[in-house]
Design a protein around this motif. Structure first.
Motif, PDB file in Angstrom:
ATOM      1  N   ASP A 143      26.757   0.668  24.255  1.00 55.66           N
ATOM      2  CA  ASP A 143      26.382  -0.323  23.259  1.00 55.66           C
ATOM      3  C   ASP A 143      25.764  -1.555  23.914  1.00 55.66           C
ATOM      4  O   ASP A 143      24.741  -2.075  23.451  1.00 55.66           O
ATOM      5  CB  ASP A 143      27.622  -0.716  22.445  1.00 55.66           C
ATOM      6  CG  ASP A 143      27.284  -1.462  21.172  1.00 55.66           C
ATOM      7  OD1 ASP A 143      27.152  -0.818  20.131  1.00 55.66           O
ATOM      8  OD2 ASP A 143      27.151  -2.705  21.240  1.00 55.66           O
TER       9      ASP A 143
ATOM     10  N   ALA B 141      22.218  -0.913  25.173  1.00 58.30           N
ATOM     11  CA  ALA B 141      21.251  -0.930  24.078  1.00 58.30           C
ATOM     12  C   ALA B 141      20.917  -2.366  23.683  1.00 58.30           C
ATOM     13  O   ALA B 141      19.746  -2.709  23.449  1.00 58.30           O
ATOM     14  CB  ALA B 141      21.806  -0.161  22.884  1.00 58.30           C
ATOM     15  N   ARG B 142      21.927  -3.196  23.633  1.00 56.10           N
ATOM     16  CA  ARG B 142      21.718  -4.598  23.258  1.00 56.10           C
ATOM     17  C   ARG B 142      21.004  -5.382  24.361  1.00 56.10           C
ATOM     18  O   ARG B 142      20.432  -6.441  24.084  1.00 56.10           O
ATOM     19  CB  ARG B 142      23.049  -5.254  22.909  1.00 56.10           C
ATOM     20  CG  ARG B 142      23.654  -4.691  21.631  1.00 56.10           C
ATOM     21  CD  ARG B 142      24.965  -5.328  21.235  1.00 56.10           C
ATOM     22  NE  ARG B 142      25.460  -4.746  19.995  1.00 56.10           N
ATOM     23  CZ  ARG B 142      25.071  -5.118  18.782  1.00 56.10           C
ATOM     24  NH1 ARG B 142      24.191  -6.095  18.646  1.00 56.10           N
ATOM     25  NH2 ARG B 142      25.565  -4.540  17.705  1.00 56.10           N
TER      26      ARG B 142
ATOM     27  N   GLU C  96      15.989   3.277  24.535  1.00 59.25           N
ATOM     28  CA  GLU C  96      16.803   4.332  23.928  1.00 59.25           C
ATOM     29  C   GLU C  96      18.041   4.527  24.785  1.00 59.25           C
ATOM     30  O   GLU C  96      17.952   4.604  26.012  1.00 59.25           O
ATOM     31  CB  GLU C  96      16.007   5.638  23.858  1.00 59.25           C
ATOM     32  CG  GLU C  96      16.776   6.807  23.283  1.00 59.25           C
ATOM     33  CD  GLU C  96      15.987   8.110  23.348  1.00 59.25           C
ATOM     34  OE1 GLU C  96      16.610   9.178  23.195  1.00 59.25           O
ATOM     35  OE2 GLU C  96      14.759   8.054  23.562  1.00 59.25           O
TER      36      GLU C  96
ATOM     37  N   GLY D 104      25.148  -2.670  13.730  1.00 52.42           N
ATOM     38  CA  GLY D 104      23.692  -2.589  13.761  1.00 52.42           C
ATOM     39  C   GLY D 104      23.109  -2.516  15.157  1.00 52.42           C
ATOM     40  O   GLY D 104      22.026  -3.060  15.414  1.00 52.42           O
ATOM     41  N   THR D 105      23.803  -1.834  16.042  1.00 51.97           N
ATOM     42  CA  THR D 105      23.284  -1.694  17.404  1.00 51.97           C
ATOM     43  C   THR D 105      21.987  -0.906  17.384  1.00 51.97           C
ATOM     44  O   THR D 105      21.936   0.202  16.834  1.00 51.97           O
ATOM     45  CB  THR D 105      24.305  -0.973  18.301  1.00 51.97           C
ATOM     46  OG1 THR D 105      25.549  -1.661  18.237  1.00 51.97           O
ATOM     47  CG2 THR D 105      23.817  -0.939  19.741  1.00 51.97           C
ATOM     48  N   PRO D 106      20.910  -1.428  17.983  1.00 57.23           N
ATOM     49  CA  PRO D 106      19.616  -0.745  17.934  1.00 57.23           C
ATOM     50  C   PRO D 106      19.501   0.358  18.981  1.00 57.23           C
ATOM     51  O   PRO D 106      20.156   0.324  20.031  1.00 57.23           O
ATOM     52  CB  PRO D 106      18.630  -1.867  18.247  1.00 57.23           C
ATOM     53  CG  PRO D 106      19.402  -2.771  19.181  1.00 57.23           C
ATOM     54  CD  PRO D 106      20.830  -2.724  18.685  1.00 57.23           C
ATOM     55  N   ASN D 107      18.683   1.349  18.692  1.00 63.55           N
ATOM     56  CA  ASN D 107      18.226   2.324  19.693  1.00 63.55           C
ATOM     57  C   ASN D 107      19.354   3.069  20.399  1.00 63.55           C
ATOM     58  O   ASN D 107      19.281   3.318  21.609  1.00 63.55           O
ATOM     59  CB  ASN D 107      17.345   1.626  20.748  1.00 63.55           C
ATOM     60  CG  ASN D 107      16.224   0.825  20.142  1.00 63.55           C
ATOM     61  OD1 ASN D 107      15.621   1.247  19.151  1.00 63.55           O
ATOM     62  ND2 ASN D 107      15.943  -0.336  20.700  1.00 63.55           N
TER      63      ASN D 107
ATOM     64  N   GLN E 196      22.236   6.445  20.233  1.00 60.79           N
ATOM     65  CA  GLN E 196      22.702   7.688  19.633  1.00 60.79           C
ATOM     66  C   GLN E 196      23.852   8.228  20.474  1.00 60.79           C
ATOM     67  O   GLN E 196      23.965   7.916  21.666  1.00 60.79           O
ATOM     68  CB  GLN E 196      21.585   8.731  19.585  1.00 60.79           C
ATOM     69  CG  GLN E 196      20.459   8.402  18.616  1.00 60.79           C
ATOM     70  CD  GLN E 196      19.444   9.526  18.553  1.00 60.79           C
ATOM     71  OE1 GLN E 196      19.163  10.186  19.539  1.00 60.79           O
ATOM     72  NE2 GLN E 196      18.896   9.744  17.366  1.00 60.79           N
TER      73      GLN E 196
END
Length: 238
Positions: A66, A69-70, A75, A97-100, A102
């Motif tokens: 996490d 990503a932040r 990705e 709402g963590t971006p990018n 999976q």
């Protein structure tokens, strides 16, 4: 032939039972939350995460994944075999709402067969000491990174000092971690990890110790790798 079942069910059960507490900063995972900024900065200073495709092996509840990503990674994929921990990681990413980012439930050896040389950066933190065949994980991490890409490992040394601090003090005296979190025979000397890295075409670029003062609660990086340590490696260019 890569070992696609390189997992200890008892180890998975340990972390699955605690899955709901991953993001509680006062839980058994408090030490991971406290050291995460140190690890994140150490990785970012070397690999420059912004815009990179990143893989976190043994991601657990997603604390490091996490934060990468932040930090601006293009990705981030976190992989683990603990279903409950992955669900917690996915839920946290959704809620915050963590971006990018999976998450996938897949063995690292299987992912290496599926997506070789696909990532700019691979991290494998506090995971090697929990699997039956850590050398297989190192090999898979090396296969997953692009030539010239970075692979970072962290684990615990195997010696009397490490037993006293990482197991005796942390699990039994201070109760920072649940008893049985670590088994002494599975701890890994830096020389062993470096040898597995070399055998997997990874070049050692640096190392760091991670120290802790139990009275003040402070963590810091140092040159002392006698207990907790990290290795930075790069995949040889083709």
């Amino acid at each position: 032939m890569p070992n696609a079942s390189n997992v200890d069910p008892a180890e998975l059960a340990k972390f699955s039972d605690l899955a709901h507490r991953w993001w509680d900063t006062e839980s058994e995972f408090k030490p991971l939350h406290q050291i995460n900024p140190l690890r994140l900065n150490w990785i970012d200073q070397r690999a420059a995460l912004a815009g990179k495709r990143v893989l976190d092996v043994g991601c657990g509840g997603g604390i490091l994944a996490d934060s990468m990503a932040r930090r601006g990674a293009a990705e981030v994929l976190g992989v683990d075999l603990a279903t409950k921990s992955l669900r917690v990681a996915q839920l946290h990413a959704l809620e915050t709402g963590t971006p990018n980012i999976q998450y996938r439930e897949i063995a690292v050896e299987a992912l290496a067969a599926e997506q070789p040389a696909s990532f700019d950066v691979v991290t494998c933190m506090e995971m090697l000491e929990h699997v039956p065949d850590p050398a297989s994980v190192v090999q898979a991490c090396a296969a997953l990174v692009k030539p010239g890409g970075w692979v970072f490992f962290s684990t615990i040394n195997r010696n009397a000092r490490a037993w006293a601090l990482a197991i005796g003090a942390a699990e039994y005296v201070l109760k920072m971690l649940p008893r049985g979190t670590h088994e002494f025979d599975r701890l890994i000397r830096p020389s062993e990890l470096a040898r597995w890295a070399r055998q997997s075409s990874l070049v050692l670029e640096g190392s760091s110790g991670l120290e802790h003062n139990p009275f003040t609660g402070r963590y810091w990086l140092s040159d002392d790798t006698r207990v907790n340590y990290m290795l930075a490696t790069r995949r040889e260019q083709a």
